[in-house]
Design an enzyme around this catalytic site. Structure first.
Site, short mmCIF file in Angstrom:
data_model
loop_
_atom_site.label_atom_id
_atom_site.label_comp_id
_atom_site.label_asym_id
_atom_site.label_seq_id
_atom_site.Cartn_x
_atom_site.Cartn_y
_atom_site.Cartn_z
N TYR A 152 -1.21 -3.09 -3.91
CA TYR A 152 -1.32 -3.78 -2.62
C TYR A 152 -0.75 -2.88 -1.53
O TYR A 152 0.31 -2.27 -1.73
CB TYR A 152 -0.53 -5.10 -2.65
CG TYR A 152 -0.45 -5.78 -1.30
CD1 TYR A 152 -1.36 -6.78 -0.96
CD2 TYR A 152 0.50 -5.39 -0.36
CE1 TYR A 152 -1.31 -7.38 0.29
CE2 TYR A 152 0.55 -5.99 0.90
CZ TYR A 152 -0.36 -6.98 1.21
OH TYR A 152 -0.31 -7.57 2.45
N GLU B 90 -4.98 -4.55 5.74
CA GLU B 90 -4.51 -4.84 4.38
C GLU B 90 -5.55 -4.42 3.34
O GLU B 90 -6.73 -4.69 3.50
CB GLU B 90 -4.24 -6.35 4.25
CG GLU B 90 -3.72 -6.76 2.89
CD GLU B 90 -3.68 -8.30 2.73
OE1 GLU B 90 -2.60 -8.88 2.86
OE2 GLU B 90 -4.75 -8.89 2.48
#
Ligand code: GDP
Ligand code: MN
Length: 393
Positions: free
Chosen positions: A101, A189
């Site tokens: 992530y 993101e």
């Protein structure tokens, strides 16, 4: 402005962030053509601005054209958490060794940028934060200083990414930082950022929120804005420059100021009603703005009453009253209006409205009473509609 995954990946490409080859499709045939071009196997991915598409059945692996046909057919038209799928993204499938992530966003209290990196990607970061907060390596960055490759490498080590991913991951992070900073994002993101079985690092998903305040220096964002909403009410409101969000109820709402507009929605809910929309007309409650607002609400077939809630501060209530009266002359309304006017020059405003009041234009002294009235008028209109056999879809 939130981008679809495919737009986020287009935006990433400008900053050299690697993604898989692919293309968008609005039909099954187009999806097959995109898959043929990307090379099999492929993944077919629903394009909706909501997370958890995988779990909802909106992401499927396809080995050949027949499977693309089958999956694209099922995904196009699917409802994912209230979002209808009009478009799919088809890309060459990756062999995943690890899912990470990575993101950049603004840390308001700290007054600088916040980077988050984790070796535990592929799941919602909120879940990681709740169950294993130590697995997220945070970095605070001063916009004037930025992020260089050296710092990115240390960050990658800190997060415990695999050795094989180290150099490429650091490179991607530097690029993602540039995308976030130069690209004027509120959020950039990648979840998951993957390490492939052959040792490459690239973005499998893209979640990008552009900073609307920077729109003036990005004419290229126009193409993103054109696809921003598939709600025709929101599209119409946007064309008129209104701050509008479509909801699913039957009480149309107009208020001045975002806070009051939200409170108005809350009060309507509190008295057992359901707002059809959020609409903040800001400080400019003149006849033009009021007409535009009433037109948008009038075009919504679900609306059965309209609650106009104005608190005059700098905006004077007598000016608002004039705006409402003039707007009523311009727009042929289907639904009755309930007005609550208070604040600066409220007496003058109410006096102006007095000769115009009727069962189609009602004034109430408080927000709560006005909400009750608007909700009961909507309910009465609903019953009338039902009795003539016209229950709405
Ligand atoms: P989200 O569920 O909306 O966040 O959609 P993502 O694009 O993040 O995909 C969800 C999950 O689908 C990923 O975490 C992967 O596990 C899986 N996935 C997506 N693309 C691929 C792919 O190319 N290959 C494989 N093996 N899995 C994929
Ligand atoms: Mn994802």
């Amino acid at each position: 402005m939130d981008l679809y995954e495919y737009q986020g990946k287009q935006y990433f490409a400008r900053y050299g962030i690697p993604t898989s080859p692919g293309g968008v499709a609005d039909t099954v045939d187009e999806a097959v053509a995109r898959a043929d071009a990307a090379g099999y196997p492929v993944v077919v991915k629903a394009q909706v601005k909501v997370g958890g598409r995988g779990k909802a059945g909106g992401i499927k692996l396809a080995e050949d054209a027949d499977e693309v046909r089958q999956h694209a057919g099922a995904i196009l038209g699917m409802d994912i958490k209230g979002h209808l799928v009009h478009r799919v993204w088809v890309e060459h499938a990756s062999d995943i060794a690890e899912e990470y992530y990575a993101s950049f966003t603004l840390d308001r209290p700290e007054k600088n940028y916040l980077g988050m990196l984790s070796a535990e990607g592929g799941v919602e970061i909120e879940e990681v934060a709740a169950t294993n907060p130590g697995a997220i390596a945070l970095i605070h960055l001063d916009p004037a200083g930025g992020l260089d490759l050296e710092a990115a490498r240390r960050w990658v080590d800190d997060a415990g990414l695999d050795e094989a991913a180290r150099d490429e991951a650091a490179g991607v992070l530097v690029s993602l930082y540039r995308c976030y900073d130069d690209g004027d994002c509120d959020l950039a993101e990648i979840n998951p950022l993957i390490l492939t079985t052959d040792g490459r690092v690239h973005a499998l998903d893209a979640k990008v929120t552009l900073d609307d305040n920077a729109r003036f220096r990005h004419p290229e964002w126009d193409e993103f804005a054109a696809t921003e909403t598939d709600d025709p009410r929101e599209q119409m409101a946007k064309e008129k420059g209104l701050n509008y969000i479509g909801l699913s109820g039957d009480v149309g709402i107009i208020a001045n100021g975002a806070g009051l507009a939200m409170s108005t929605c809350d009060v309507v809910n509190q008295v057992g009603g359901s707002p059809a929309n959020f609409l903040d007309i800001g400080g400019g409650a003149n006849a033009d703005v009021m007409s535009a607002a009433l037109e948008v609400i009038n075009a919504d077939p679900s609306v059965r009453s309209i609650f106009v809630n104005i608190f005059g501060g700098i905006t004077r209530v007598d000016e608002v009253a004039k705006g409402v009266i003039e707007a009523l002359g311009r727009v042929d309304l289907r639904s009755p209006i309930v007005l609550r006017l208070d604040g600066t020059n409220a007496e003058e405003g109410r006096a102006l409205l007095l000769p115009h009041l009727s069962d189609r234009l009602v004034a109430e002294p408080t927000m709560l009473e006005a909400a009750r009235r608007a909700v009961s008028l909507a309910a009465a209109a609903g019953e009338r509609g039902a009795s003539v056999g016209g229950e709405r879809a």
